[in-house]
Design a protein around this motif. Sequence first.
Motif, PDB file in Angstrom:
ATOM      1  N   ALA A 236       0.844  -1.202   0.000  1.00 33.98           N
ATOM      2  CA  ALA A 236       0.000   0.000   0.000  1.00 33.98           C
ATOM      3  C   ALA A 236       0.879   1.252   0.000  1.00 33.98           C
ATOM      4  CB  ALA A 236      -0.927  -0.022   1.209  1.00 33.98           C
ATOM      5  N   GLU A 237       1.835   1.281  -0.904  1.00 34.39           N
ATOM      6  CA  GLU A 237       2.802   2.376  -0.939  1.00 34.39           C
ATOM      7  C   GLU A 237       2.134   3.734  -1.142  1.00 34.39           C
ATOM      8  OE1 GLU A 237       6.691   3.766  -3.609  1.00 34.39           O
ATOM      9  OE2 GLU A 237       5.682   1.851  -3.984  1.00 34.39           O
ATOM     10  N   LYS A 238       1.168   3.790  -2.044  1.00 41.47           N
ATOM     11  CA  LYS A 238       0.487   5.061  -2.328  1.00 41.47           C
ATOM     12  C   LYS A 238      -0.253   5.569  -1.088  1.00 41.47           C
ATOM     13  CE  LYS A 238      -1.305   8.292  -5.044  1.00 41.47           C
ATOM     14  NZ  LYS A 238      -2.285   8.923  -4.132  1.00 41.47           N
ATOM     15  N   ARG A 239      -0.931   4.653  -0.383  1.00 39.34           N
ATOM     16  CA  ARG A 239      -1.688   5.053   0.803  1.00 39.34           C
ATOM     17  C   ARG A 239      -0.749   5.535   1.896  1.00 39.34           C
ATOM     18  NH1 ARG A 239      -5.071   7.595   2.733  1.00 39.34           N
ATOM     19  NH2 ARG A 239      -6.902   6.905   3.915  1.00 39.34           N
ATOM     20  N   ILE A 240       0.383   4.849   2.067  1.00 38.70           N
ATOM     21  CA  ILE A 240       1.355   5.259   3.082  1.00 38.70           C
ATOM     22  C   ILE A 240       1.934   6.628   2.759  1.00 38.70           C
ATOM     23  CG2 ILE A 240       3.601   4.706   4.108  1.00 38.70           C
ATOM     24  CD1 ILE A 240       2.914   1.746   3.703  1.00 38.70           C
ATOM     25  N   ALA A 241       2.224   6.849   1.480  1.00 39.20           N
ATOM     26  CA  ALA A 241       2.759   8.151   1.053  1.00 39.20           C
ATOM     27  C   ALA A 241       1.754   9.265   1.332  1.00 39.20           C
ATOM     28  CB  ALA A 241       3.117   8.100  -0.424  1.00 39.20           C
ATOM     29  N   ASP A 242       0.474   9.002   1.091  1.00 37.85           N
ATOM     30  CA  ASP A 242      -0.567  10.004   1.353  1.00 37.85           C
ATOM     31  C   ASP A 242      -0.651  10.339   2.836  1.00 37.85           C
ATOM     32  OD1 ASP A 242      -1.176  10.115  -1.327  1.00 37.85           O
ATOM     33  OD2 ASP A 242      -2.863   8.698  -1.194  1.00 37.85           O
ATOM     34  N   ILE A 243      -0.536   9.305   3.688  1.00 42.80           N
ATOM     35  CA  ILE A 243      -0.598   9.514   5.143  1.00 42.80           C
ATOM     36  C   ILE A 243       0.580  10.361   5.608  1.00 42.80           C
ATOM     37  CG2 ILE A 243      -0.457   8.352   7.384  1.00 42.80           C
ATOM     38  CD1 ILE A 243      -1.878   5.962   6.079  1.00 42.80           C
ATOM     39  N   ILE A 244       1.770  10.040   5.115  1.00 40.36           N
ATOM     40  CA  ILE A 244       2.965  10.798   5.496  1.00 40.36           C
ATOM     41  C   ILE A 244       2.840  12.251   5.050  1.00 40.36           C
ATOM     42  CG2 ILE A 244       5.454  11.029   5.099  1.00 40.36           C
ATOM     43  CD1 ILE A 244       5.577   7.979   4.897  1.00 40.36           C
ATOM     44  N   LEU A 245       2.334  12.447   3.837  1.00 42.76           N
ATOM     45  CA  LEU A 245       2.155  13.806   3.319  1.00 42.76           C
ATOM     46  C   LEU A 245       1.168  14.587   4.185  1.00 42.76           C
ATOM     47  CD1 LEU A 245       2.790  15.859   1.076  1.00 42.76           C
ATOM     48  CD2 LEU A 245       0.866  14.907  -0.227  1.00 42.76           C
ATOM     49  N   ALA A 246       0.059  13.922   4.570  1.00 39.88           N
ATOM     50  CA  ALA A 246      -0.956  14.590   5.393  1.00 39.88           C
ATOM     51  C   ALA A 246      -0.420  14.930   6.778  1.00 39.88           C
ATOM     52  CB  ALA A 246      -2.193  13.700   5.501  1.00 39.88           C
ATOM     53  N   LEU A 247       0.464  14.087   7.304  1.00 40.27           N
ATOM     54  CA  LEU A 247       1.002  14.307   8.648  1.00 40.27           C
ATOM     55  C   LEU A 247       2.131  15.325   8.668  1.00 40.27           C
ATOM     56  CD1 LEU A 247       1.014  10.618   9.912  1.00 40.27           C
ATOM     57  CD2 LEU A 247      -0.480  12.462  10.701  1.00 40.27           C
ATOM     58  N   GLY A 248       2.498  15.827   7.504  1.00 45.13           N
ATOM     59  CA  GLY A 248       3.516  16.859   7.441  1.00 45.13           C
ATOM     60  C   GLY A 248       3.074  18.138   8.114  1.00 45.13           C
ATOM     61  N   ASP A 249       1.779  18.246   8.380  1.00 45.29           N
ATOM     62  CA  ASP A 249       1.225  19.433   9.038  1.00 45.29           C
ATOM     63  C   ASP A 249       1.038  19.194  10.533  1.00 45.29           C
ATOM     64  OD1 ASP A 249       0.227  22.033   9.152  1.00 45.29           O
ATOM     65  OD2 ASP A 249      -1.848  21.326   8.987  1.00 45.29           O
ATOM     66  N   SER A 250       1.785  18.214  11.092  1.00 47.15           N
ATOM     67  CA  SER A 250       1.680  17.922  12.524  1.00 47.15           C
ATOM     68  C   SER A 250       3.069  17.736  13.106  1.00 47.15           C
ATOM     69  CB  SER A 250       0.857  16.644  12.743  1.00 47.15           C
ATOM     70  OG  SER A 250       1.598  15.501  12.358  1.00 47.15           O
ATOM     71  N   THR A 251       3.125  17.646  14.432  1.00 42.62           N
ATOM     72  CA  THR A 251       4.410  17.405  15.101  1.00 42.62           C
ATOM     73  C   THR A 251       4.483  16.001  15.673  1.00 42.62           C
ATOM     74  OG1 THR A 251       3.529  18.319  17.167  1.00 42.62           O
ATOM     75  CG2 THR A 251       4.699  19.832  15.706  1.00 42.62           C
ATOM     76  N   VAL A 252       3.571  15.138  15.269  1.00 43.38           N
ATOM     77  CA  VAL A 252       3.527  13.779  15.793  1.00 43.38           C
ATOM     78  C   VAL A 252       4.705  12.955  15.276  1.00 43.38           C
ATOM     79  CG1 VAL A 252       2.148  12.831  13.911  1.00 43.38           C
ATOM     80  CG2 VAL A 252       1.981  11.795  16.173  1.00 43.38           C
TER      81      VAL A 252
END
Length: 466
Positions: free
Chosen positions: A218-234
Motif C-alpha cells: 500500500a505504498e500510495k496510501r502510506i505516502a498520502d498519510i505521510i504527506l498529510a502528517l507533514g502538518d503535525s508534530t507527531v
Amino acid sequence: MDSQSKFQFVGVRSNFLLRVIDIIIITVSLMTIIRGYNLIFDKDYLLLLVGVLFFYSYIGESLGLYRSWRLGRFSTMCRLVFITVTIAFLLMTLVLFFFKYSEVYSRVTMAGWFFLSVFSLVSWRLVVREVKRIRRAKGYNVQKVAIVGLTETGKHLYDEIIKHDELGFECVGFYDDREPVRIENLDVSLIVGSINDAVALATAGRIDKLYVCLPMLAEKRIADIILALGDSTVDVLITPDFLLKNLMHARIGSVGEIDTLSVFESPVNGMKHFYKRTFDIVFSLCAIIAISPVLIAVAIAVYLSSPGAILFKQDRYGLDGRKIKVWKFRSMTVTENADKVVQASKGDARITNVGAFIRRTSLDELPQFFNVLKGDMSVVGPRPHAVAHNEEYRKLVTYYMLRHKVLPGITGWAQVNGWRGETDTLDKMEKRIEYDLAYIRNWSLWWDVKIVFMTFFKGFVGKNVY
C-alpha cells in the motif's frame, strides 16, 4: 514548547541525570565502605575511584545503558547495570594486577564496594520505576499512540504495548479504512476510526506517536498519510511487514540529498566498531596470557602425536568475503586446504588421537586468539567456514553470505546454541545460518559478553563435533 519537544528535552535531561546519579552512587558507596572499615580516603583510593568510574562510564555507553528505556525492558536495564559494574571492577582489578598495585587495596573493601554499588544502582532504578508507574497511572508522562492498519504486525505491536506498561504508552486504538470482512482472524472491534480520523488526531496534537502498520504494497496510501502528517508534530513510525525485517538491520542514510535505507550492511560501524575492537584486543590479550601454559602443552602434544606442522593455517572467508588464514592446532594427519574439503566425521581415520581430544574440547581453536589480535577475527561472531564449504553452501542456503558482514569469531551465537561441528545435512547448516544472522541483526557489546559467558558452559563441546 510542543509535547514532542518537551518529551525530547525531558529525555535528554533525564539521561544526563542518570549518569550523574550513577557517579554519585558509586562514589558514595566507596566512601561508605571506607568509613565502615575505618580507612582513609587518600590518593590511592581516589585513583581507584576515577578508574572504576571511567570503566563504568565507558562500558555503560557501549552497552546502551543510558538509552531511553521507555522502549526497552526494565529487567534488561537491571541486568546491564550488573554487567557494567562487574566488567568495570574486573577491568580495574586487571589494571591493578598488571601494574602490581593490587596489594595496596583491601580485598574486603573492594568486594564490599562492588556489592553495595550494584545494590544501590539497581535499587534507585527500582524506586524511579515505581514513581514513574504511579505517575503514569495518574496520566503523567504518558504518550498516546495510534496504530494505522489492523494487520498482524499492528496487532503484535498493540500486544507489546499492553504487555509492557513500563513503556508509558497508551494506545488509543486502531484506524483502518477496510471493511470488516477484509480483515481476517483479527478483532475488528479494536478499530475506532478511519485513517483520516487518525490524521486528524495527529494534526490536532491529541496523540504523540502514530505507527503505520499497513502492508508495504500500500505504498500510495502510506505516502498520502505521510504527506498529510507533514502538518503535525507527531512522531510517525512505519512498522514494515516485509522481508527487510528478517534480513540484517534497517538504517537510514543518504547520498547527497537522496535518502537510502540499508538492507545488507554491517551493524558494527562507527563507534560500535571501536567498542568491539577494544573488547577483542583486551579479551584476547588476557586470554593468551591466561592460557599460555595450555597453548604450550597442546603444541608439544601435537608435535609428538604425528609428523607435521604444529599449526594448521586454513583459508577461510573473513569480513566482506575476503580470504584470511585461520590458525588452528593441527588435529589430522593431513592439512587439506584445496577446492574440495571433506568435513571431519565420526570415526574419521585422518584424525590423530591427540587431535580427537583437542577437537572435542575446542582446544584446537585456541591459536585463533592471535587471529583476533591481527584483526582478521573477533572473539565473537559467525564461525568461519572453509572456502570450499562457503562456495558449496552459498548456492544452497538463502542469505548465506550475509554472515560475512561482520568479522568471523572464535565462538558465536550458533555455537552456544548447539549448532557446531559437522553439518552433514542441509537443515543443520540452515539452522546455523539462522542463528548467525540473528546475531548480526541484533548485535550489541552486551550480547558478545553474554556469548563469551555461555561458551564456558555450552560452547566447548557438542554432539556433532568429531
